[in-house]
Scaffold this motif. Structure first.
Motif, short mmCIF file in Angstrom:
data_model
loop_
_atom_site.label_atom_id
_atom_site.label_comp_id
_atom_site.label_asym_id
_atom_site.label_seq_id
_atom_site.Cartn_x
_atom_site.Cartn_y
_atom_site.Cartn_z
N HIS A 268 -19.00 0.69 1.51
CA HIS A 268 -18.09 1.72 0.09
C HIS A 268 -17.23 0.90 1.23
O HIS A 268 -16.98 0.23 1.57
CB HIS A 268 -18.12 3.02 1.05
CG HIS A 268 -18.89 3.88 0.87
ND1 HIS A 268 -19.04 5.12 -0.08
CD2 HIS A 268 -19.47 4.44 1.14
CE1 HIS A 268 -19.56 5.73 -0.31
NE2 HIS A 268 -20.44 5.45 0.57
N SER A 269 -16.42 0.63 -0.33
CA SER A 269 -14.70 0.77 -0.58
C SER A 269 -14.50 1.58 0.86
O SER A 269 -14.90 2.62 0.56
CB SER A 269 -14.05 0.02 -0.68
OG SER A 269 -13.79 2.01 -2.28
N PHE A 270 -12.88 1.73 1.22
CA PHE A 270 -12.07 3.05 1.72
C PHE A 270 -11.86 4.17 1.28
O PHE A 270 -12.44 5.09 1.27
CB PHE A 270 -11.09 2.13 2.19
CG PHE A 270 -10.53 2.98 2.95
CD1 PHE A 270 -10.70 3.71 4.42
CD2 PHE A 270 -9.07 3.84 2.23
CE1 PHE A 270 -9.94 4.95 4.91
CE2 PHE A 270 -8.05 4.94 3.19
CZ PHE A 270 -8.59 5.40 4.26
N GLN A 271 -12.19 3.98 -0.42
CA GLN A 271 -11.50 5.25 -1.36
C GLN A 271 -12.88 5.49 -1.26
O GLN A 271 -12.62 6.66 -1.83
CB GLN A 271 -11.14 4.39 -2.89
CG GLN A 271 -9.65 4.33 -2.23
CD GLN A 271 -8.36 4.88 -2.37
OE1 GLN A 271 -8.63 5.55 -2.12
NE2 GLN A 271 -7.11 4.90 -0.88
N THR A 272 -13.73 4.92 -1.54
CA THR A 272 -15.41 5.28 -1.81
C THR A 272 -15.65 6.36 -0.76
O THR A 272 -16.13 6.84 -1.14
CB THR A 272 -16.51 4.32 -2.60
OG1 THR A 272 -16.13 3.30 -1.90
CG2 THR A 272 -15.81 3.68 -4.23
N ASP B 217 -2.22 3.08 -2.32
CA ASP B 217 -2.63 4.58 -2.02
C ASP B 217 -1.77 5.91 -1.54
O ASP B 217 -1.48 6.98 -1.41
CB ASP B 217 -3.14 4.31 -0.49
CG ASP B 217 -3.89 3.05 -0.32
OD1 ASP B 217 -4.82 3.59 -1.49
OD2 ASP B 217 -4.02 2.59 0.05
N LEU C 294 -13.90 7.89 1.47
CA LEU C 294 -12.86 8.99 1.35
C LEU C 294 -13.65 9.63 0.30
O LEU C 294 -13.71 11.22 0.57
CB LEU C 294 -11.95 8.55 0.93
CG LEU C 294 -10.88 8.09 2.25
CD1 LEU C 294 -9.19 7.30 1.60
CD2 LEU C 294 -10.97 8.64 3.88
N THR C 295 -14.14 8.98 -0.75
CA THR C 295 -14.84 10.06 -2.14
C THR C 295 -15.87 10.98 -1.64
O THR C 295 -15.90 12.36 -1.67
CB THR C 295 -13.96 9.60 -3.91
OG1 THR C 295 -13.79 8.43 -3.68
CG2 THR C 295 -15.49 10.29 -4.24
N SER D 280 1.22 -0.56 -0.48
CA SER D 280 0.03 -0.39 -0.03
C SER D 280 1.33 1.45 -0.45
O SER D 280 0.62 2.39 -0.89
CB SER D 280 -0.66 0.03 1.86
OG SER D 280 -1.61 1.10 1.11
N GLU E 239 -4.22 5.96 8.20
CA GLU E 239 -5.60 5.38 7.38
C GLU E 239 -5.21 4.00 8.43
O GLU E 239 -6.91 3.07 7.57
CB GLU E 239 -4.75 4.54 6.15
CG GLU E 239 -5.50 3.34 4.97
CD GLU E 239 -5.16 3.10 3.97
OE1 GLU E 239 -5.41 2.48 3.60
OE2 GLU E 239 -4.02 3.78 3.63
N ARG F 159 -9.12 2.27 8.98
CA ARG F 159 -10.37 1.33 8.37
C ARG F 159 -10.79 0.32 9.37
O ARG F 159 -11.94 0.00 9.44
CB ARG F 159 -9.36 0.41 7.79
CG ARG F 159 -8.15 0.66 6.16
CD ARG F 159 -7.76 0.08 5.79
NE ARG F 159 -7.05 0.93 3.97
CZ ARG F 159 -7.63 0.88 3.26
NH1 ARG F 159 -8.25 -1.04 3.16
NH2 ARG F 159 -7.10 0.97 2.24
#
Length: 195
Positions: free
Chosen positions: A145-149, A66, A151-152, A61, A94, A98
């Motif tokens: 969500h996923s972690f990225q979505t 990331d 955050l978005t 990562s 991070e 999570r």
């Protein structure tokens, strides 16, 4: 394999007994430790060994997905150390995010099962995690969500500085966008982190 080399010949033969013995162990690994069984039983030993995958995931990562540690454009050793320190600190943040958002993400919430399941058997997601993936929404209709979505989604919360008129020197005030229930829940989970 046994090899015989002379001045005029070269011969080799396969050691069939050794090949059969090694083939019997294909796909099997052995973990050996100097820790006494009273302190660390065999199942715990395997679990700890398998937890190394989390460290490997962290480095992957940091290097690619990331945080993208590389390339490092520093030449002085103290700057390189500072760069790596900041990347490790970012990964730590991070990781805690999570963990705090586990219920909002596609992550498995049943962490206690790791301590009781057979460590040698392939890992299985809990029934709750499988249901989460299948329905893709929480009971209140909010998306999982996923972690990225996530955050978005949280990035849509912004603070705008507004001015009362176009004139120079006019008074300003800030307006923060209203968060939706999922965003409020995510922020509440972060606020509940023990620091």
């Amino acid at each position: 394999m046994s090899v015989t080399i002379t001045d005029t010949s070269f011969a080799f033969a396969r050691k069939e007994d050794a090949i059969i013995a090694e083939a019997a162990l294909d796909g099997i690994y052995i973990i050996r430790t100097s820790v006494t069984p009273e302190r660390l039983d065999s199942a715990s030993c395997v679990r700890h060994y398998k937890s190394l995958s989390q460290v490997e995931r962290a480095f992957r990562s940091m290097k690619t997905v990331d945080l993208k540690v590389r390339p490092i454009h520093h030449r002085l050793s103290d700057r390189v150390r500072a760069h790596i320190f900041l990347c490790m600190l970012a990964y730590t943040v991070e990781w805690h995010m999570r963990e705090a958002w586990r219920e909002l993400l596609f992550a498995d919430e049943d962490q206690a099962a790791k301590a009781t399941r057979d460590p040698v058997a392939p890992a299985e997601r809990s029934a709750g995690a499988k249901a989460k993936v299948a329905r893709r929404h929480h009971e209140d209709g909010a998306p999982i969500h996923s972690f990225q979505t996530l955050l978005t989604d949280l990035a849509t919360i912004v603070r705008n500085t507004c001015r009362t008129s176009a004139e120079e020197g006019a008074p300003t005030f800030t307006v923060t966008t209203q968060s939706n229930p999922l965003q409020r829940r995510a922020m509440d989970l972060i606020d509940a982190l023990a620091v």
